[in-house]
Design a protein around this motif. Structure first.
Motif, PDB file in Angstrom:
ATOM      1  N   LEU A 117      40.543  23.556  34.616  1.00  0.00           N
ATOM      2  CA  LEU A 117      40.887  24.874  35.153  1.00  0.00           C
ATOM      3  C   LEU A 117      41.110  24.856  36.657  1.00  0.00           C
ATOM      4  CD1 LEU A 117      38.270  26.974  33.166  1.00  0.00           C
ATOM      5  CD2 LEU A 117      40.704  26.678  32.635  1.00  0.00           C
ATOM      6  N   ASP A 118      42.069  25.668  37.096  1.00  0.00           N
ATOM      7  CA  ASP A 118      42.264  25.860  38.527  1.00  0.00           C
ATOM      8  C   ASP A 118      41.787  27.265  38.908  1.00  0.00           C
ATOM      9  OD1 ASP A 118      44.338  27.705  37.889  1.00  0.00           O
ATOM     10  OD2 ASP A 118      45.889  26.180  38.138  1.00  0.00           O
ATOM     11  N   ARG A 119      41.813  27.580  40.176  1.00  0.00           N
ATOM     12  CA  ARG A 119      41.313  28.863  40.677  1.00  0.00           C
ATOM     13  C   ARG A 119      41.985  30.044  39.988  1.00  0.00           C
ATOM     14  NH1 ARG A 119      37.490  31.608  41.382  1.00  0.00           N
ATOM     15  NH2 ARG A 119      36.509  29.736  42.093  1.00  0.00           N
ATOM     16  N   ALA A 120      43.323  29.992  39.847  1.00  0.00           N
ATOM     17  CA  ALA A 120      44.052  31.103  39.220  1.00  0.00           C
ATOM     18  C   ALA A 120      43.600  31.315  37.777  1.00  0.00           C
ATOM     19  CB  ALA A 120      45.560  30.858  39.283  1.00  0.00           C
ATOM     20  N   GLN A 121      43.373  30.228  37.049  1.00  0.00           N
ATOM     21  CA  GLN A 121      42.921  30.349  35.662  1.00  0.00           C
ATOM     22  C   GLN A 121      41.504  30.914  35.601  1.00  0.00           C
ATOM     23  OE1 GLN A 121      43.845  26.191  34.946  1.00  0.00           O
ATOM     24  NE2 GLN A 121      45.084  26.808  33.167  1.00  0.00           N
ATOM     25  N   LEU A 122      40.648  30.528  36.527  1.00  0.00           N
ATOM     26  CA  LEU A 122      39.284  31.058  36.553  1.00  0.00           C
ATOM     27  C   LEU A 122      39.276  32.559  36.815  1.00  0.00           C
ATOM     28  CD1 LEU A 122      37.440  28.227  38.490  1.00  0.00           C
ATOM     29  CD2 LEU A 122      37.072  28.881  36.096  1.00  0.00           C
ATOM     30  N   GLU A 123      40.206  33.023  37.635  1.00  0.00           N
ATOM     31  CA  GLU A 123      40.262  34.439  37.988  1.00  0.00           C
ATOM     32  C   GLU A 123      41.004  35.285  36.956  1.00  0.00           C
ATOM     33  OE1 GLU A 123      41.962  34.398  41.908  1.00  0.00           O
ATOM     34  OE2 GLU A 123      40.109  33.626  42.806  1.00  0.00           O
ATOM     35  N   GLU A 124      41.733  34.650  36.057  1.00  0.00           N
ATOM     36  CA  GLU A 124      42.518  35.385  35.064  1.00  0.00           C
ATOM     37  C   GLU A 124      41.614  36.215  34.153  1.00  0.00           C
ATOM     38  OE1 GLU A 124      45.883  34.453  31.638  1.00  0.00           O
ATOM     39  OE2 GLU A 124      44.800  32.800  32.571  1.00  0.00           O
ATOM     40  N   ARG A 125      41.946  37.487  34.026  1.00  0.00           N
ATOM     41  CA  ARG A 125      41.186  38.397  33.162  1.00  0.00           C
ATOM     42  C   ARG A 125      41.746  38.310  31.744  1.00  0.00           C
ATOM     43  NH1 ARG A 125      37.499  41.887  33.995  1.00  0.00           N
ATOM     44  NH2 ARG A 125      37.753  41.884  36.236  1.00  0.00           N
ATOM     45  N   ILE A 126      40.833  38.259  30.780  1.00  0.00           N
ATOM     46  CA  ILE A 126      41.213  38.134  29.373  1.00  0.00           C
ATOM     47  C   ILE A 126      40.607  39.303  28.605  1.00  0.00           C
ATOM     48  CG2 ILE A 126      40.971  36.708  27.297  1.00  0.00           C
ATOM     49  CD1 ILE A 126      40.830  34.261  29.207  1.00  0.00           C
ATOM     50  N   ASP A 127      41.441  39.975  27.832  1.00  0.00           N
ATOM     51  CA  ASP A 127      40.968  41.041  26.950  1.00  0.00           C
ATOM     52  C   ASP A 127      40.622  40.425  25.604  1.00  0.00           C
ATOM     53  OD1 ASP A 127      41.474  42.953  28.927  1.00  0.00           O
ATOM     54  OD2 ASP A 127      43.547  43.216  28.251  1.00  0.00           O
ATOM     55  N   PHE A 128      39.563  40.906  25.001  1.00  0.00           N
ATOM     56  CA  PHE A 128      39.106  40.385  23.717  1.00  0.00           C
ATOM     57  C   PHE A 128      38.318  41.472  23.001  1.00  0.00           C
ATOM     58  CE2 PHE A 128      35.976  39.444  26.934  1.00  0.00           C
ATOM     59  CZ  PHE A 128      34.768  39.799  26.345  1.00  0.00           C
TER      60      PHE A 128
END
Length: 166
Positions: free
Chosen positions: A93-104
């Motif tokens: 994971l990179d920073r952008a992926q860590l910050e990405e919000r995921i709905d579930f």
């Protein structure tokens, strides 16, 4: 934070292994083992649910608790495989992926929305809590718990940097 997350997932894998080894040494006849299996099975299921959420994939769980408890050996193998998967996943994971919000959707049907980093921190803290429960059960039965503290792991995993003999 990314480096810290990687270290925390290495620690999680080590701490789970320490506890699972300790439980195996107690034997299936120990009254502690079924209680530990219940707590750790729940932790494993939550780990798998969040692994699916992190990848935006469906999962097969309708509850965070198993209807039937696995044998300790099966739970051990499953948890170790899951921990290896998380260690490998976090490393990609990179920073952008860590910050990405995921709905579930939670297993109770309610909606959820978290950043990947928040989900990963939940997986870490959730496991710590349940390992603590198992340690408390062990103490109540006068059985020394596994030495699974973060400081113990740091000094074993990074012995030279911590001025310890390897």
């Amino acid at each position: 934070m990314h480096h810290t997350l990687q270290r925390l997932f290495h620690y999680k894998a080590w701490a789970n292994a320490e506890l699972l080894d300790r439980l195996a040494a107690l034997g299936e006849d120990s009254p502690i083992v079924p209680l530990a299996i219940r707590a750790l099975s729940h932790t494993y299921i939550v780990d798998r649910i969040f692994a699916a959420h992190l990848r935006r994939q469906p999962h097969a769980y309708d509850s965070a608790n198993a209807s039937e408890m696995p044998a300790l050996a099966q739970l051990d193998a499953d948890m170790r495989a899951s921990d290896r998967e998380y260690v490998d996943y976090v490393a990609t994971l990179d920073r952008a992926q860590l910050e990405e919000r995921i709905d579930f959707t939670f297993t109770d049907g309610k909606p959820g929305s978290m950043a990947r980093e928040e989900m990963l921190m939940h997986v870490i803290t959730h496991g710590v809590g349940h390992r603590g429960q198992v340690s408390a059960i062990m103490l109540f039965d006068s059985v020394p718990p596994a030495k699974d503290g973060f400081t113990t792991w740091l000094h074993e995993a990074e012995a030279p940097a911590r001025r310890r003999a390897a």
